[in-house]
Scaffold this motif. Structure first.
Motif, mmCIF file in Angstrom:
data_model
loop_
_atom_site.group_PDB
_atom_site.id
_atom_site.type_symbol
_atom_site.label_atom_id
_atom_site.label_comp_id
_atom_site.label_asym_id
_atom_site.label_seq_id
_atom_site.Cartn_x
_atom_site.Cartn_y
_atom_site.Cartn_z
ATOM 1 N N ARG A 10 -16.637 -11.441 -15.631
ATOM 2 C CA ARG A 10 -16.248 -12.851 -15.486
ATOM 3 C C ARG A 10 -16.883 -13.710 -16.588
ATOM 4 N N CYS A 11 -16.803 -13.185 -17.793
ATOM 5 C CA CYS A 11 -17.358 -13.915 -18.939
ATOM 6 C C CYS A 11 -16.320 -13.961 -20.055
ATOM 7 N N GLU A 12 -16.603 -14.691 -21.102
ATOM 8 C CA GLU A 12 -15.706 -14.793 -22.239
ATOM 9 C C GLU A 12 -15.831 -13.556 -23.129
ATOM 10 N N VAL A 13 -14.738 -13.191 -23.765
ATOM 11 C CA VAL A 13 -14.811 -12.145 -24.785
ATOM 12 C C VAL A 13 -15.755 -12.622 -25.887
ATOM 13 N N GLY A 14 -16.672 -11.765 -26.293
ATOM 14 C CA GLY A 14 -17.657 -12.139 -27.304
ATOM 15 C C GLY A 14 -18.952 -12.670 -26.743
ATOM 16 N N ALA A 15 -19.024 -12.847 -25.417
ATOM 17 C CA ALA A 15 -20.271 -13.323 -24.802
ATOM 18 C C ALA A 15 -21.388 -12.322 -25.084
ATOM 19 N N PRO A 16 -22.625 -12.796 -25.296
ATOM 20 C CA PRO A 16 -23.727 -11.874 -25.608
ATOM 21 C C PRO A 16 -24.100 -11.011 -24.405
ATOM 22 N N LEU A 17 -24.264 -9.735 -24.661
ATOM 23 C CA LEU A 17 -24.681 -8.779 -23.631
ATOM 24 C C LEU A 17 -25.870 -7.975 -24.142
ATOM 25 N N LEU A 18 -26.636 -7.446 -23.195
ATOM 26 C CA LEU A 18 -27.702 -6.513 -23.524
ATOM 27 C C LEU A 18 -27.195 -5.108 -23.216
ATOM 28 N N GLU A 19 -27.163 -4.261 -24.224
ATOM 29 C CA GLU A 19 -26.734 -2.873 -24.019
ATOM 30 C C GLU A 19 -27.967 -1.983 -23.823
ATOM 31 N N ILE A 20 -27.977 -1.230 -22.741
ATOM 32 C CA ILE A 20 -29.070 -0.308 -22.426
ATOM 33 C C ILE A 20 -28.504 1.109 -22.436
ATOM 34 N N THR A 21 -28.984 1.925 -23.353
ATOM 35 C CA THR A 21 -28.563 3.324 -23.421
ATOM 36 C C THR A 21 -29.692 4.189 -22.875
ATOM 37 N N ARG A 22 -29.389 4.918 -21.819
ATOM 38 C CA ARG A 22 -30.417 5.712 -21.140
ATOM 39 C C ARG A 22 -30.068 7.195 -21.167
ATOM 40 N N VAL A 23 -31.099 8.002 -21.401
ATOM 41 C CA VAL A 23 -30.990 9.446 -21.233
ATOM 42 C C VAL A 23 -31.970 9.826 -20.130
ATOM 43 N N ALA A 24 -31.438 10.372 -19.022
ATOM 44 C CA ALA A 24 -32.270 10.751 -17.885
ATOM 45 C C ALA A 24 -32.563 12.248 -17.946
ATOM 46 N N LEU A 25 -33.823 12.607 -17.664
ATOM 47 C CA LEU A 25 -34.282 13.996 -17.762
ATOM 48 C C LEU A 25 -34.729 14.515 -16.407
ATOM 49 N N ASP A 26 -34.560 15.811 -16.189
ATOM 50 C CA ASP A 26 -34.995 16.413 -14.929
ATOM 51 C C ASP A 26 -36.465 16.822 -15.011
ATOM 52 N N LEU A 27 -36.943 17.532 -14.011
ATOM 53 C CA LEU A 27 -38.357 17.912 -13.941
ATOM 54 C C LEU A 27 -38.781 18.845 -15.062
ATOM 55 N N GLU A 28 -37.826 19.549 -15.646
ATOM 56 C CA GLU A 28 -38.125 20.459 -16.752
ATOM 57 C C GLU A 28 -37.924 19.797 -18.107
ATOM 58 N N GLY A 29 -37.602 18.499 -18.085
ATOM 59 C CA GLY A 29 -37.394 17.782 -19.333
ATOM 60 C C GLY A 29 -36.033 17.998 -19.958
ATOM 61 N N LYS A 30 -35.095 18.550 -19.197
ATOM 62 C CA LYS A 30 -33.747 18.777 -19.704
ATOM 63 C C LYS A 30 -32.871 17.553 -19.439
ATOM 64 N N PRO A 31 -32.020 17.164 -20.397
ATOM 65 C CA PRO A 31 -31.158 15.990 -20.194
ATOM 66 C C PRO A 31 -30.116 16.246 -19.117
ATOM 67 N N VAL A 32 -29.980 15.284 -18.219
ATOM 68 C CA VAL A 32 -29.069 15.390 -17.084
ATOM 69 C C VAL A 32 -27.942 14.373 -17.181
ATOM 70 N N GLU A 33 -28.260 13.208 -17.705
ATOM 71 C CA GLU A 33 -27.310 12.096 -17.659
ATOM 72 C C GLU A 33 -27.448 11.225 -18.899
ATOM 73 N N LEU A 34 -26.316 10.812 -19.435
ATOM 74 C CA LEU A 34 -26.253 9.765 -20.452
ATOM 75 C C LEU A 34 -25.604 8.568 -19.792
ATOM 76 N N ARG A 35 -26.217 7.396 -19.941
ATOM 77 C CA ARG A 35 -25.717 6.181 -19.285
ATOM 78 C C ARG A 35 -25.792 5.017 -20.270
ATOM 79 N N VAL A 36 -24.700 4.269 -20.350
ATOM 80 C CA VAL A 36 -24.682 3.050 -21.160
ATOM 81 C C VAL A 36 -24.329 1.889 -20.237
ATOM 82 N N SER A 37 -25.238 0.914 -20.154
ATOM 83 C CA SER A 37 -25.045 -0.284 -19.340
ATOM 84 C C SER A 37 -24.977 -1.484 -20.272
#
Length: 244
Positions: free
Chosen positions: A203-230
């Motif tokens: 519900r914002c204008e095109v071009g409105a400023p956003l904060l992009e958060i790129t996350r890589v989540a790791l399991d107990l062994e340190g292996k990548p499980v998930e890539l997420r961009v918010s």
């Protein structure tokens, strides 16, 4: 570790760290389940073959990592992903008025696709391998605040397409359905502008400023499980990181 099963000390790693690694292995292998009370320090010391003080330091380290929860008078439990302290360990967006809340979610789309070069490199799979993609909108206080895309390696999430619905707390889902515990994550922040696809959902204008958060989540062994961009509106919320 010697033949008796006790942890043998090595000069390059403190003994309590070796013990911590051994106990984390119990989480990885499913010997200790979320919500389960673990044996007492005395029992673990006898079982592992180290002092009670060493066990206490190992458990302290696991508690600091939010893998365990201590409850006064009740014992030490394996943390559930839905524990409030665990939820906020991975969600850093806070309303400016300080009224901390966990966001609700609305799924926009779910599909399987072939991984591109970025997803493959991040998730440690071959380019073209099957991945699951989830698009959703997340709201704080019923206000749409971020649009989010999640990518998962299909090989680790067998039967994902059979889910009738995807819950708000996906880390709880990973743990309960596939035995995958998210132990830590790395995030990168970047200023971006809302696209024509994102603006209606936020519900914002095109071009409105956003904060992009790129996350890589790791399991107990340190292996990548998930890539997420918010991609987040920050007019009334901010990203909070506590240092030290």
């Amino acid at each position: 570790m010697d033949q008796s099963g006790a942890v043998a000390p090595f000069p390059y790693k403190p003994l309590y760290v070796q013990v911590r690694d051994q106990l984390v292995r119990r989480l990885i292998e499913g010997q200790w389940q979320p919500g389960q009370v673990i044996p007492s320090e005395m029992e673990l010391a006898r079982e592992v073959g180290v002092s009670q003080g060493t066990i206490r330091k190992a458990l302290d380290a696991m508690t600091a990592e939010n893998l365990l929860i201590r409850r006064q008078g009740r014992g030490t439990f394996v943390a559930r992903p839905e524990e409030s302290r665990i939820l906020f360990q991975f969600f850093r967006l806070v309303p400016d008025d300080g009224d901390v809340t966990f966001p609700s979610s609305r799924i926009l789309a779910r599909c399987s696709e072939a991984s591109g070069s970025r997803e493959a490199a991040t998730l440690g799979i071959a380019e073209g391998d099957e991945i699951w993609r989830i698009d959703r909108v997340r709201s704080l206080a019923e206000t749409p605040s971020l649009v989010e895309t999640i990518w998962l390696p299909a090989a680790r999430f067998s039967g994902f397409g059979d889910l009738a619905e995807i819950p708000n707390n996906v880390y709880g889902l990973y743990s309960e359905r596939w035995g995958i515990t998210i132990a830590r994550a790395s995030e990168k922040l970047k200023a971006v502008a809302a696209t024509c696809a994102e603006a209606p959902h936020l519900r914002c204008e095109v071009g409105a400023p956003l904060l992009e958060i790129t996350r890589v989540a790791l399991d107990l062994e340190g292996k990548p499980v998930e890539l997420r961009v918010s991609r987040c509106l920050t007019g009334t919320i901010h990203y909070r990181s506590e240092l030290g």
